[in-house]
Scaffold this motif. Sequence first.
Motif, short mmCIF file in Angstrom:
data_model
loop_
_atom_site.label_atom_id
_atom_site.label_comp_id
_atom_site.label_asym_id
_atom_site.label_seq_id
_atom_site.Cartn_x
_atom_site.Cartn_y
_atom_site.Cartn_z
N ILE A 207 0.84 -1.20 0.00
CA ILE A 207 0.00 0.00 0.00
C ILE A 207 0.88 1.25 0.00
O ILE A 207 0.64 2.20 -0.77
CB ILE A 207 -0.94 0.02 1.23
N ASP A 208 1.92 1.25 0.85
CA ASP A 208 2.81 2.40 0.93
C ASP A 208 3.48 2.68 -0.41
O ASP A 208 3.54 3.82 -0.88
CB ASP A 208 3.88 2.18 2.00
N GLN A 209 3.99 1.61 -1.03
CA GLN A 209 4.68 1.79 -2.31
C GLN A 209 3.71 2.29 -3.38
O GLN A 209 4.06 3.12 -4.22
CB GLN A 209 5.32 0.47 -2.75
N TRP A 210 2.48 1.79 -3.34
CA TRP A 210 1.49 2.17 -4.34
C TRP A 210 1.13 3.65 -4.23
O TRP A 210 1.16 4.38 -5.22
CB TRP A 210 0.24 1.30 -4.18
N VAL A 211 0.78 4.11 -3.02
CA VAL A 211 0.34 5.50 -2.89
C VAL A 211 1.52 6.47 -3.04
O VAL A 211 1.34 7.59 -3.51
CB VAL A 211 -0.42 5.75 -1.57
N GLU A 212 2.72 6.03 -2.68
CA GLU A 212 3.86 6.92 -2.88
C GLU A 212 4.14 7.10 -4.37
O GLU A 212 4.43 8.22 -4.83
CB GLU A 212 5.10 6.37 -2.18
N TYR A 239 -2.40 -11.94 -6.13
CA TYR A 239 -1.55 -11.91 -4.94
C TYR A 239 -1.81 -13.11 -4.04
O TYR A 239 -0.88 -13.75 -3.54
CB TYR A 239 -1.78 -10.62 -4.15
N LEU A 240 -3.08 -13.41 -3.83
CA LEU A 240 -3.44 -14.45 -2.85
C LEU A 240 -3.23 -15.86 -3.38
O LEU A 240 -3.30 -16.82 -2.61
CB LEU A 240 -4.89 -14.24 -2.39
N SER A 241 -2.96 -16.01 -4.67
CA SER A 241 -2.62 -17.33 -5.21
C SER A 241 -1.11 -17.56 -5.23
O SER A 241 -0.64 -18.58 -5.74
CB SER A 241 -3.17 -17.47 -6.64
N HIS A 242 -0.35 -16.62 -4.66
CA HIS A 242 1.11 -16.76 -4.59
C HIS A 242 1.45 -18.05 -3.83
O HIS A 242 0.81 -18.38 -2.81
CB HIS A 242 1.69 -15.55 -3.84
N PRO A 243 2.43 -18.81 -4.30
CA PRO A 243 2.76 -20.09 -3.64
C PRO A 243 3.18 -19.94 -2.18
O PRO A 243 3.15 -20.92 -1.43
CB PRO A 243 3.90 -20.65 -4.50
N PHE A 244 3.54 -18.73 -1.75
CA PHE A 244 3.87 -18.51 -0.34
C PHE A 244 2.75 -18.99 0.58
O PHE A 244 3.01 -19.54 1.66
CB PHE A 244 4.13 -17.02 -0.10
N VAL A 259 5.57 -7.41 -5.02
CA VAL A 259 5.78 -6.08 -5.60
C VAL A 259 4.43 -5.46 -5.94
O VAL A 259 3.44 -6.17 -6.19
CB VAL A 259 6.67 -6.16 -6.87
N PRO A 260 4.36 -4.12 -5.92
CA PRO A 260 3.08 -3.46 -6.20
C PRO A 260 2.64 -3.67 -7.64
O PRO A 260 3.45 -4.04 -8.50
CB PRO A 260 3.37 -1.99 -5.91
N PRO A 261 1.37 -3.46 -7.94
CA PRO A 261 0.89 -3.62 -9.31
C PRO A 261 1.55 -2.63 -10.26
O PRO A 261 2.10 -1.61 -9.84
CB PRO A 261 -0.62 -3.32 -9.20
N ALA A 262 1.49 -2.95 -11.54
CA ALA A 262 1.92 -1.98 -12.55
C ALA A 262 0.95 -0.80 -12.54
O ALA A 262 -0.22 -0.93 -12.18
CB ALA A 262 1.95 -2.64 -13.93
N ARG A 273 -7.42 0.16 -2.41
CA ARG A 273 -8.48 -0.68 -1.83
C ARG A 273 -8.15 -2.16 -1.98
O ARG A 273 -8.32 -2.96 -1.03
CB ARG A 273 -9.82 -0.37 -2.52
N THR A 274 -7.68 -2.54 -3.14
CA THR A 274 -7.36 -3.95 -3.40
C THR A 274 -6.21 -4.41 -2.52
O THR A 274 -6.25 -5.50 -1.94
CB THR A 274 -7.01 -4.15 -4.89
N LEU A 275 -5.19 -3.57 -2.39
CA LEU A 275 -4.03 -3.96 -1.58
C LEU A 275 -4.37 -4.00 -0.09
O LEU A 275 -3.80 -4.79 0.66
CB LEU A 275 -2.87 -3.01 -1.86
N ALA A 276 -5.31 -3.16 0.35
CA ALA A 276 -5.78 -3.24 1.73
C ALA A 276 -6.46 -4.59 1.97
O ALA A 276 -6.24 -5.25 3.01
CB ALA A 276 -6.74 -2.09 2.05
N TYR A 277 -7.28 -5.01 1.02
CA TYR A 277 -7.93 -6.32 1.14
C TYR A 277 -6.89 -7.45 1.15
O TYR A 277 -7.00 -8.39 1.95
CB TYR A 277 -8.91 -6.53 -0.01
#
Length: 384
Positions: A207-212, A239-244, A259-262, A273-277
Amino acid sequence: MGKMLTAVGLMSGTSMDGIDVAVVETDGQTAVRRGPAAGYPYDARFRDRLKRGLEDARSIAKRDERPGSLADLERDLTLRHADAVGTFLRDNNVLPENVDVIGFHGQTVLHRPDEALTVQIGDGNLLARETGIDVVYDMRANDMAHGGQGAPLIPAYHAALARGLSARREISAPVVFVNIGGISNLTFIGAGDELVAYDSGPGNTLIDQWVEAHAGIPYDQGGMIASEGRVLAELAGRYLSHPFFTAEKRRSLDRNDFVPPAGNEASLEDGARTLAYVTAAAIIRSARHLPTAPKTYIICGGGRLNAVVMCDLSSLAEAAEGRVVAAEALGLNGDSMEAEAWGYLAVRSLAGLPLTFPATTGVSRPVSGGRLASKPADAPKGQG
């Protein structure tokens, strides 16, 4: 109960926004008396230097290497911590000679657990000279030397706090402490002080990287930007399907693992909003790896101040028959908990007590850690 010591903890987290300082009196075991705390933000220019330092750190192969700007950055970072300690002690009328030890986290610039490599810049000897106080630092390395992930280290402190909360009516066991910093992590305290902990996914960092990048501000205060957007299901799902989240072995994360979205994938508001979720859902998804489903989630760290993250987290936890409680509702300080923990861990280190355990970092056996930088014998008390 062991000997009570007064410790000052210093934390500069993956969000790189400043230095948190807190004082605790503790025996490094069950006794904890929490004292005052404060935060000292970095100026924008220094934050930019830290970001450049992350790039320079990518070439590190051995943990004592300081390529590019890192040697100068380490010195300046340490001096800022010394200034923060001096200001904090003066503001709270604490004499330096009454502080037994400083627990110094430093700034993580590289964390590659699969290579047993973690680097926190911060010169413990310089800090001891500047403050005139003994310093315990570099607390992650010994864990990695014994097969651990080097993180999270805060669970030992969470367990001590949980003992003091067990009689509260708001608490139903089992309890999970959730720290939403740049990276989020969980500490599960089960029956008989069973302790399980691991990183749970991206916290504030995306979120921080996105809004900055898109609004020129360091973070989404209170979730105000996110509150104007909508969740983009496809982006969240990626993001949530990441193998982690499904891997058998829990591993600690570096801020670059997600990493943040393009820029063309979302508007400013929909991205926030999406990254908060994602931040909230990652916590609940990672909780599936715990021994039993948590009943109480105690939320700490800067992410708890994002109302959208907290709303999503509450809804998702309730669907899994859990309850979310902010640290402050229990008389705790969600901002200073990591700094408090670093003071507590410094006292444990001095006593040779374990900082990490097989079920918290994957270390082969419980191990202590940290390096002691003693104040100079001829240093005037209260220097710095």
